[in-house]
Structure formats: C-alpha cells, structure tokens
Design a protein around this motif. Structure first.
Motif, PDB file in Angstrom:
ATOM      1  N   LEU A 133      21.635  11.592 -23.777  1.00 37.64           N
ATOM      2  CA  LEU A 133      22.590  10.893 -24.517  1.00 37.64           C
ATOM      3  C   LEU A 133      21.627  10.113 -25.655  1.00 37.64           C
ATOM      4  O   LEU A 133      22.326  10.212 -26.762  1.00 37.64           O
ATOM      5  CB  LEU A 133      23.320  10.017 -23.543  1.00 37.64           C
ATOM      6  CG  LEU A 133      24.276   9.290 -24.202  1.00 37.64           C
ATOM      7  CD1 LEU A 133      25.380   9.905 -24.897  1.00 37.64           C
ATOM      8  CD2 LEU A 133      24.996   8.152 -23.275  1.00 37.64           C
ATOM      9  N   GLU A 134      20.898   9.477 -25.225  1.00 35.04           N
ATOM     10  CA  GLU A 134      20.088   8.463 -26.283  1.00 35.04           C
ATOM     11  C   GLU A 134      19.541   9.361 -27.395  1.00 35.04           C
ATOM     12  O   GLU A 134      19.622   9.138 -28.665  1.00 35.04           O
ATOM     13  CB  GLU A 134      18.852   7.863 -25.590  1.00 35.04           C
ATOM     14  CG  GLU A 134      19.209   6.741 -24.418  1.00 35.04           C
ATOM     15  CD  GLU A 134      19.917   7.298 -23.190  1.00 35.04           C
ATOM     16  OE1 GLU A 134      19.496   8.528 -22.940  1.00 35.04           O
ATOM     17  OE2 GLU A 134      20.395   6.611 -22.619  1.00 35.04           O
ATOM     18  N   ALA A 145      11.113  13.087 -25.355  1.00 37.71           N
ATOM     19  CA  ALA A 145      11.531  11.988 -24.310  1.00 37.71           C
ATOM     20  C   ALA A 145      12.581  12.710 -23.450  1.00 37.71           C
ATOM     21  O   ALA A 145      13.025  11.683 -22.521  1.00 37.71           O
ATOM     22  CB  ALA A 145      11.936  10.729 -25.153  1.00 37.71           C
ATOM     23  N   VAL A 146      13.202  13.548 -23.785  1.00 33.14           N
ATOM     24  CA  VAL A 146      14.653  14.142 -22.841  1.00 33.14           C
ATOM     25  C   VAL A 146      13.899  14.539 -21.579  1.00 33.14           C
ATOM     26  O   VAL A 146      12.863  15.275 -21.619  1.00 33.14           O
ATOM     27  CB  VAL A 146      15.088  15.286 -23.844  1.00 33.14           C
ATOM     28  CG1 VAL A 146      16.163  15.800 -22.780  1.00 33.14           C
ATOM     29  CG2 VAL A 146      15.810  14.751 -24.991  1.00 33.14           C
ATOM     30  N   GLY A 147      14.664  14.525 -20.643  1.00 31.56           N
ATOM     31  CA  GLY A 147      13.891  14.867 -19.413  1.00 31.56           C
ATOM     32  C   GLY A 147      14.183  16.409 -19.047  1.00 31.56           C
ATOM     33  O   GLY A 147      14.501  16.876 -17.827  1.00 31.56           O
ATOM     34  N   VAL A 148      13.629  17.301 -19.834  1.00 31.90           N
ATOM     35  CA  VAL A 148      13.458  18.418 -19.539  1.00 31.90           C
ATOM     36  C   VAL A 148      11.754  18.922 -19.967  1.00 31.90           C
ATOM     37  O   VAL A 148      11.478  18.755 -21.052  1.00 31.90           O
ATOM     38  CB  VAL A 148      14.595  19.407 -19.994  1.00 31.90           C
ATOM     39  CG1 VAL A 148      14.679  19.044 -21.747  1.00 31.90           C
ATOM     40  CG2 VAL A 148      14.181  20.956 -19.811  1.00 31.90           C
ATOM     41  N   LYS A 159      14.851  16.170 -15.131  1.00 30.47           N
ATOM     42  CA  LYS A 159      14.794  14.988 -14.576  1.00 30.47           C
ATOM     43  C   LYS A 159      16.129  14.293 -15.024  1.00 30.47           C
ATOM     44  O   LYS A 159      16.685  14.319 -16.186  1.00 30.47           O
ATOM     45  CB  LYS A 159      13.909  14.059 -15.069  1.00 30.47           C
ATOM     46  CG  LYS A 159      12.591  14.295 -14.735  1.00 30.47           C
ATOM     47  CD  LYS A 159      11.448  13.074 -14.364  1.00 30.47           C
ATOM     48  CE  LYS A 159      10.390  13.473 -13.401  1.00 30.47           C
ATOM     49  NZ  LYS A 159       9.447  12.409 -13.155  1.00 30.47           N
ATOM     50  N   LEU A 160      17.099  14.075 -14.072  1.00 33.48           N
ATOM     51  CA  LEU A 160      18.214  13.668 -14.102  1.00 33.48           C
ATOM     52  C   LEU A 160      18.696  11.942 -13.933  1.00 33.48           C
ATOM     53  O   LEU A 160      17.540  11.363 -13.365  1.00 33.48           O
ATOM     54  CB  LEU A 160      19.270  14.186 -12.985  1.00 33.48           C
ATOM     55  CG  LEU A 160      19.504  15.797 -12.927  1.00 33.48           C
ATOM     56  CD1 LEU A 160      20.243  16.222 -11.860  1.00 33.48           C
ATOM     57  CD2 LEU A 160      19.792  16.346 -14.336  1.00 33.48           C
TER      58      LEU A 160
END
Lengths: 525, 303
Positions: A133-134, A145-148, A159-160
């Motif tokens: 979202l950020e 920085a996105v958790g994938v 990462k959720l």
C-alpha cells in the motif's frame, strides 16, 4: 438488360455457393462481446480481457472445479506459523519462447502492478503484502521494500502484513500472473500484441486483428496437458442477436447470451444450457435517508419481495436468492436472508409507523438503463404497491456512468447494483459492505460487521472463518436488512453438439484447454 | 479567394466542433474511471493525474489541442493505453469502404430511380418508386438490417449474417446503409426534375419536337443537379450516422461504433478522435459541395 440479369444471377449463385463458412477443422469459434480493452494482465480490469488472459497465462495457483486451490506454476507452497509468510516453490515451467519461468518474473510483475506510475486499478489486490500500500500510494519509493522476494529462481517469498486466509486464492487471479521484464521493457507499448506476447498458459496468441478477431493456438512449451483444439477463434460480436444469428447459420460454435426476445424459442433447443456464475444482483437502501433509516421499513420491503416472480418476469433461469454469498462459493448460506412473506411485511411496515402504507413518503428507486433492470424495477414497484400499499415509488433510470456518479456522490433511497466474484472466497462478496468500502453505497457503517469480516479474513481455521461470515451475513441481511439480494446470474447459452467438454466456470472463465471438437460429426464444416 | 475564405471558415468550424465536444465530454456526469467495482480513491487520483483530468477542462483542451499539432491524438482510456490514432487507423478503412460503397450505390440507384419516376410520373413505376422512397426515409436502419438478415440469411440462406470476412459479407451492410440515402437522392431528383420539366425552355424544346429522353438527359438533368447535390452533405451525414447502427448490428470492425462506445465509456480522447474524423469528413463534404455549385450553376458565380 440481359447483361444485368446475368450479373445478378452470378452474384446470387456466388453467394449461395459460399454461404457455408470455410473453416479449419478442430477450431472453436467463440464470441466475445467487445474488443479486449487490454491483454496486459497487470492493467486489466474487465472480464473480456481476463477471460482471454486466463487462456494464455497461468499464475502461482489455480482452482479445481470445486474451488479448491491447486498449484499451477507453483507446485507447492508453505505458510509460516504466524501466517504472515507464504513461500511458493515454482515448478520447472517455461514461457512460450522456451525461457524458464523464474520467481523474479513474479517480483517484476507485482512491483509493476503496484507502481503508482501505471495506476493499475487492481493494485489493491496486493495490499495485504508488506509495504504494498505504501509503495502504491507513493509513500515509499523503493519497490524492493515491498514484501515479495525471489529467494532463488524457483522460490518466491511473500511477506504479509497480517495473516490472510484467502491469499492463495488471490494468486489465482490474472493480475498476479508473472511478467517478462525483458519483453515488457523491449516493447513497452505493444508487448501484448501477438508478435511479442510470451505466455505461460495452454495457448499462445497467434493473431490479434483489433476489433475483429483473436486467434489462439496451443502453446508447445506448456507444462501441463496440451489442449486438443488446434485453434480457437475469438470473434468480436457486440450484439447478442447477431451472435445468435451467426450461431444459427453455423458461423459460431457457442453463443453465450440469449436475447430475451429469443429466449422462449432457444430454451427449447437441445443445445441450450443455463450455467450459474458468481454474480449477485441486489437492491440496496441508503440507510441515511428517510424512511429507510428505519429498520422495520427495510425489513418490510425485503419481506414484500418475491424473487421467484422477478426471475419469471425477466426470463432465463436465474437463481432467486434471499442470501448474498452466491451458490457455488464457500460460505453460501441459502437460508440467511428475509423470505417473501406478505403478512410479516405488512406487520413490519406497521411497526415502522406506516400501517397499510399510510403517509409513506415519496421514494426514489434508481437503476441503470438496461432493459432487464427496467423490468425488475417495474416489477418491484408493482409488488411493493400490492403487498405494502405503497403508491408513490418513483422509478428513475440513469445512464450507466451517470448512475455510478450518483451512487458515489448522492445515493438515492433505493438503488440497484450487482457484484461479480474475483476469487471464490466469501470475503470477496462480504467486504463490499465494510464501513470503509468504496463499493458500499448504502452508507451503512457497523463496527460489529467490520470486526466479523476482519476476523474471518485472518483466521486460518476454515470452520471458524465460515462461522464469522455466517454471523456477518445475518447481521447484514436479517437484523439490519441493508440490502435485498434478488438473484444469482446465469449464462444462458447454446453450444453446438460437436463441442465437447466445454466448461465456463463460476468465475466466468471458459476452459478452452479441455474443450474438444468431435471431428467425425457431420454437422461440423 | 472565395475558396480560401471557405477553407478558413471550415477550419474555424472544425476548431469550434473540437472545443465544444471536448468541453461536453469533460463536463458530463460520470467519469472514465467510474466503474461498478469502485477503485480506491488514491488510484483514481493517479489515473486522473496520468491522463490530465486534474486540470481544468479548458487547460486540458489546449494541452490536447497542442498534441494534435504533433500528431498525438492521445490514448484510449477504455482500451488501456492504446493510441487513439492506432484505433482510428485500424478501423477507418472498414468504415470508409462501407461508407463509400453505400454512397456509390445510393448515387447509382437514386439518380436513375428519381429520373425514371419523374419521367413516368403518375404511372405504376412512379408509384412504386415513391413507395420505395418513403419506406427508405421512414424505416429505421436497425429494422432494415434485421429484415435483411431475416430474409437473406435465415429464409434464403444466401448471405452471412454479420462480420466482414469476405466480399459477400459487404452486401447486406452496404444495402442497409445505402437504402435511406438512395431514397433521399431519388426523392430530390424526382422533385427537382418535375419542376424543371415544367420550365419554359422544356416547353419550347417539346414544341420544336425534341425527344423527351433528349430533353431530360441533355437539358433538364444538369439543372436538377444543383438541388440534388445540395443534399449530398446531409446524405453523407446520413451514411455516417447510419453506420453507427450498421457497424454495431453487423459486427463490423469500423470506427463509427466507437462514437457510441466512447461516449458510454467517457473515453474522452477516443471521443475526440472519432469526432475529429467525422467532423473532417462532414466539413470537407460541405466544402466540396459549396465549391461545386458555381461550376454547375454559373448564376452562383455572380453571387
């Protein structure tokens, strides 16, 4: 004069001789109602495009015919104990040009989907991922920085922010399918054209004549069972009656929508079928406007609604429904909702302060200008007048985009709406009525409901989840009567007898991979 | 000089059409990003910024107009990021083929029918011709298309019901599209020829023993051309507007159907692209007709 007669005769003979369509054998000819708006699966937001993408591409997971999640490009996955990390292990699959599918292809695709520069409408599907979202709202600039993450070529880690019970369902959706960075960057404007498009699914796109025709052929690199069809022709035909004419004259093998005027005739044919899909049709109340700020009035209207009568009027075999989560989806509760009961309806209206409909204020019922919506609105007006004695219901049709604008800015007292499933989890239907949902035009805000839906989405215990959703549905439909579900939509279609194993699933995806043409049948050209 | 003035007037007219269309397309309620499944407000905002909808309609128009001078007609908002110029380039040939064929058919049948009807005025031939013309003007195009399909496809089995996959596919759409213009041309030719045949010079010619065919073909016909050509502008308009329905009904991959679809989708740049094409065709037709008048009627040279 003789010359003209001769020419006219030649023309007619030519037409008569060429009237049988010249087609290749083992080809399925299938109508699509419009040119696909895009085959870029990160930007697609409509069913026509996604129906085609579904034939061309695969994602990490897929569904079986009972909506259980099965591996697709991922052959297995693990969820950490805290439910916040999902690790997908990819199978040894290849793109249509022979290049291996890598975890990095998913990372690129998901970062591209979330990149605010692309303004992808379905980016919110991935908001449960850390920092998604950020990044999408440009609060974070770094896509990494996105958790994938690609842990290696064959391992993808997600990462959720919170545990999301239905996350493996989300990865069945076309917008999550992998993208080839080299192809997208080499042809940024036209990588979805037939000459550039690389696919991971059962078909390749061999031709795309815009506004006219798309041709699919089997993908020789596909890891699974190869399609038996040699070719699928997707023909752009907007008008349903034109598609039916083409079907009747042997130019199409399937016609997916039967015009209401032809329904009585066509429904008697042996090749007619009615197939339900995950799309609900409902009427909502703006609960901030009088008299629908009164629960008893809402209940009176719901009890005074005979869904079977409505379905009879609009023809077709749509499934009347008092509940909201549609049949075929987990969490479907056919008995939750308010049934047709005129006596209870009148009693509720009295409790609401309007015995026999006396002094009932003028009410505006709004719908978008489709013939079926008009028929439903007129029938409801008649039913409520007959059962409740309410005379002054003003029907107001509006053009579709004007209607959407009205619903967003200033929803009327009663309005029509529908919702089609994106993935087969009740959350997909119930989160519409969350307090902060952009799709909640009822202006209903209920903390208890919000808590139940949130609890249902994070729980990893399926029976506990379903119990939360059950409670939420009771609150929405029975205790508060915020909406009146009317029916579940169906495809009314005809299929030629030589077309075998043709399936269109409840998410509206046709399965060409398993479709066969019986070549020995003389009826096929 | 008059030609230059007319050309400048045409360009001003084109600018006004584009300006008014853009403002209307931007001002109608409901935007291109409004959908059944509402998109989150921040994504909608990104989209509005990306396509310039955060600017005022007038600023937006002049930015669009500037793009036009560089050959940039913008991108479609519905057919995501597809350049409008590509959409028009791919779909215009089908529409033009259809429109030009229908216009040619309308002229080829309309003129002789009108002449025949005026020549044989009061006979069964004239009655039949008037009946056809009235039917052509009054029958809605979609009904005519449906009747054609019923007759030539379902009853006789001669023609395919839709699409443009081969030459025979053109027959029904062209017939459907040509019927109304043909009726208009025939009616106008008949009316003006009947008027001409009452003129003094025709009476004189008859008195001198000139044959009726010679009077019509060599003398009266040229004079009937002026009023008939003056309806060519509306006839072209008729063919263009009729082609929305014909393209939709016969599933033809033409440009006219975008006129309706683009408005329905609030696809502003596509609306503008299609408006530009049709405005250019209409204005050019009117200009050509205006420039032809003095050649056909020398009295117009003198104002």
């Amino acid at each position: 004069m003789q010359k003209w007669s001769y020419c006219a005769l030649c023309l007619l003979v030519f037409c008569a001789c060429t009237r049988t369509p010249k087609l290749q054998k083992n080809t399925l000819r299938f109508p699509i109602p419009s040119e696909p708006p895009t085959l870029d699966w990160s930007l697609s937001n409509d069913h026509v495009s996604q129906q085609i993408i579904y034939q061309l591409q695969e994602g990490l997971t897929t569904h079986d015919n009972k909506f259980n999640v099965r591996g697709a490009l991922a052959h297995r996955w693990e969820i950490s104990k805290d439910g916040k990390t999902v690790t997908f292990h990819l199978r040894d699959a290849k793109w249509s040009d022979g290049v291996s599918v890598r975890a990095a292809d998913f990372v690129f695709s998901w970062q591209r989907l979330l990149n605010p520069k692309h303004a992808a409408e379905y980016a919110y599907f991935l908001y449960d991922i850390e920092n998604a979202l950020e990044y999408n709202t440009a609060k974070l600039q770094n896509p990494d920085a996105v958790g994938v993450k690609a842990l290696d070529d064959k391992t993808l880690q997600v990462k959720l922010k919170n545990p999301v019970a239905f996350f493996p369902h989300i990865t069945t959706h076309p917008i999550t399918f992998p993208q080839r960075q080299d192809i997208v960057e080499a042809h940024p404007k036209d990588f979805t054209e037939a000459k550039h498009l690389r696919t991971t699914g059962p078909f390749i796109l061999s031709q795309w004549t815009h506004d006219s025709k798309l041709v699919l052929e089997p993908n020789p690199q596909y890891y699974g069972d190869k399609p038996t069809l040699d070719r699928v022709e997707l023909l752009v035909i907007k008008e349903d009656s034109t598609a039916l004419s083409l079907y009747e004259t042997g130019h199409l093998d399937v016609a997916l929508r039967i015009p209401p005027l032809d329904f009585d005739r066509v429904s008697k044919w042996p090749d007619y079928r009615s197939v339900p899909y995950l799309r609900g049709y409902y009427y909502g109340f703006n609960i901030t406007l009088k008299p629908f700020d009164n629960i008893w009035v809402r209940k009176a209207f719901a009890h005074a609604t005979d869904r079977k009568e409505i379905v009879k009027v609009i023809k077709g075999q749509k499934i009347p429904s008092i509940s909201w989560v549609p049949r075929g989806m987990p969490g479907h509760e056919p008995d939750i909702g308010l049934t047709y009961d005129p006596d209870t309806a009148r009693s509720c209206l009295s409790k609401g302060g309007y015995p026999s409909g006396k002094n009932f204020p003028s009410v505006t019922l709004m719908y978008d200008t489709l013939e079926m919506n008009k028929m439903v609105a007129e029938n409801l007006q008649f039913q409520w007048k007959t059962v409740l004695g309410i005379q002054n219901i003003d029907l107001q049709p509006q053009e579709w985009k004007v209607y959407l604008d009205t619903l967003t800015r200033n929803p009327p007292q009663i309005f029509r709406m529908g919702w089609g499933g994106d993935f087969p989890d009740p959350h997909n239907f119930l989160d519409l009525f969350l307090s902060n949902s952009g799709n909640n035009n009822t202006r209903w805000k209920n903390k208890r409901y919000d808590d139940l839906i949130l609890a249902g989405s994070v729980s990893r215990n399926q029976s506990e989840r379903m119990s939360k959703y059950r409670e939420a549905q009771k609150l929405l439909l029975q205790q508060e009567a915020v909406i009146i579900p009317l029916f579940q939509e169906t495809f009314e279609m005809v299929i030629k007898p030589y077309v075998e194993n043709f399936v269109i699933d409840e998410l509206e995806y046709p399965h060409f991979k398993t479709t066969r043409i019986r070549l020995t049948d003389k009826t096929h050209p | 000089m008059a030609a230059v003035r007319k050309l400048l007037e045409a360009l001003a007219c084109l600018f006004f059409v584009l300006f008014a269309s853009f403002l209307m397309a931007r001002s109608v309620p409901g935007g291109p990003f409004d959908q059944e499944k509402a998109i989150p407000p921040h994504i909608k905002k990104f989209m509005e910024v990306k396509y310039g909808f955060n600017r005022s309609p007038i600023q937006h128009f002049f930015s669009y107009f500037n793009g036009l001078f560089h050959g940039d007609l913008g991108v479609s908002l519905k057919f995501t990021n597809r350049p409008v110029i590509d959409i028009i380039a791919q779909s215009l040939p089908s529409s033009l083929t259809l429109g030009v064929s229908a216009l040619a058919l309308a002229l080829l049948l309309g003129f002789p029918l009108g002449i025949l009807s005026a020549w044989r005025r009061g006979t069964w031939l004239d009655t039949a011709s008037v009946f056809l013309c009235v039917s052509g003007v009054t029958l809605p195009t979609f009904l005519l298309g449906a009747l054609c399909v019923l007759c030539f496809t379902h009853w006789l089995g001669w023609l395919p019901p839709a699409r443009l996959d081969s030459a025979e596919h053109y027959i029904m759409p062209v017939m459907t599209l040509a019927f109304r213009p043909c009726a208009i041309i025939a009616q106008m030719t008949r009316a003006s020829l009947i008027g001409e045949l009452k003129s003094d010079y025709v009476r004189t010619a008859r008195a001198k023993g000139v044959s009726e065919a010679r009077i019509i073909l060599l003398h009266a016909l040229r004079n009937t051309l002026v009023p008939t050509i003056s309806v060519l502008g509306p006839v072209v308009a008729n063919i263009l507007t009729g082609s929305f329905i014909v393209e939709h009904f016969f599933a033809i991959p033409g440009v006219a159907k975008y006129f309706i679809e683009a408005v329905t989708n609030r696809d502003v740049f596509l609306i503008m692209g299609v408006t530009l094409v049709f405005a250019v065709i209409m204005i050019a037709t009117s200009l050509i007709v205006d420039l032809m008048y003095p050649r056909l009627d020398p009295r117009m040279k003198n104002g």
